[in-house]
Enzyme design. Structure first.
Site, PDB file in Angstrom:
ATOM      1  N   ASP A   9     -74.333  46.266  38.121  1.00 16.30           N
ATOM      2  CA  ASP A   9     -72.912  46.419  37.822  1.00 16.30           C
ATOM      3  C   ASP A   9     -72.696  46.749  36.337  1.00 16.30           C
ATOM      4  O   ASP A   9     -73.551  46.524  35.493  1.00 16.30           O
ATOM      5  CB  ASP A   9     -72.166  45.113  38.117  1.00 16.30           C
ATOM      6  CG  ASP A   9     -72.045  44.826  39.608  1.00 16.30           C
ATOM      7  OD1 ASP A   9     -72.658  45.553  40.412  1.00 16.30           O
ATOM      8  OD2 ASP A   9     -71.345  43.867  39.962  1.00 16.30           O
ATOM      9  N   HIS A 164     -77.026  43.569  35.913  1.00 18.27           N
ATOM     10  CA  HIS A 164     -76.174  44.425  35.078  1.00 18.27           C
ATOM     11  C   HIS A 164     -77.006  45.434  34.303  1.00 18.27           C
ATOM     12  O   HIS A 164     -77.934  45.033  33.574  1.00 18.27           O
ATOM     13  CB  HIS A 164     -75.353  43.557  34.121  1.00 18.27           C
ATOM     14  CG  HIS A 164     -74.405  42.643  34.839  1.00 18.27           C
ATOM     15  ND1 HIS A 164     -74.811  41.445  35.366  1.00 18.27           N
ATOM     16  CD2 HIS A 164     -73.094  42.791  35.164  1.00 18.27           C
ATOM     17  CE1 HIS A 164     -73.767  40.867  35.974  1.00 18.27           C
ATOM     18  NE2 HIS A 164     -72.721  41.659  35.868  1.00 18.27           N
TER      19      HIS A 164
END
Ligand SMILES: [Zn+2]
Length: 220
Positions: A9, A164
């Protein structure tokens, strides 16, 4: 042995995303990238998302600014501004099934994630809502997250791990983490555990997968 799905993400990031793509390719792993609109809107960001898609990864929508969780944003234009604008930036990068991952700020899965208006928007515009069930906190503990992730993965049948592709998060330990998954005999899949997909193509198919919205819906 368990099943594991990886997702990345908050990118694309010019320094980190290429490294993540190399590591995934080396291990022959397919994953999903939930991009932030403002980052994918730059030529460099778009090219990175394009490259990820060309590798076979799925590209999803993770809001335009990623500033205020939609459940905390009372502005009626927020869903269009955050979700719709990102989808327009993504254009042809979008999967046929429009993947959208909301955020709760720090991995919280509760009423912060979607306002009633945002929930309606997701349904009206045919999105598939993808949540998570494993958030090892790579962004706040770049060295310690793999141990937490491996423990959580061993404790449930199918983990959808949130990592991430931003500086200071998962990238330095990703290679070793995937090697550990393989060594421990876990199966790495690209598709999502059903419990993490409460809404498919705009239809609420697993209301139980949205129990975290309960408090808010009760108030509405
Ligand atoms: Zn996020």
């Amino acid at each position: 042995m368990a099943k594991v799905t990886l997702s990345f993400d908050n990118g694309p990031d010019p320094k980190v995303t290429p490294k993540v793509l190399e590591i995934l390719a080396r291990h022959d792993v397919l994953a999903s990238f939930f991009v932030i609109g403002v980052k994918a809107a730059t030529p460099q960001g778009y090219a990175l998302a394009e490259r990820a898609k060309a590798c076979g990864h799925w590209i999803g929508n993770h809001t335009y600014t990623h500033e205020t969780p939609l459940g905390l944003d009372d502005d009626p234009s927020a869903p269009e501004r955050e979700i719709g604008a990102t989808q327009r930036v993504m254009g042809a990068l979008s999967e046929t099934e429009r993947l959208f991952r909301p955020f709760g700020g720090g991995g919280h899965l509760d009423a912060r994630v979607l306002s009633p208006a945002a929930l309606q928007y997701v349904q009206d515009n045919g999105y598939t809502c993808v949540t998570w069930n494993c958030v090892p906190g790579d962004w706040k503990d770049a060295d310690g997250w793999p141990a937490r992730a491996l423990a959580e993965i061993a404790a449930q049948d199918w983990s959808l791990v949130v990592l991430h592709d931003i500086p200071g998060a998962c990238v330095d330990r990703l290679d070793g983490f995937i090697a550990s998954l393989r060594k421990q005999g876990h199966e790495i899949a690209q598709d999502f555990p059903p419990g993490c997909v409460p809404i498919e193509n705009g239809k609420v198919i697993r209301p139980e997968g949205m129990a975290w919205l309960g408090e808010q819906r009760g108030k509405a």
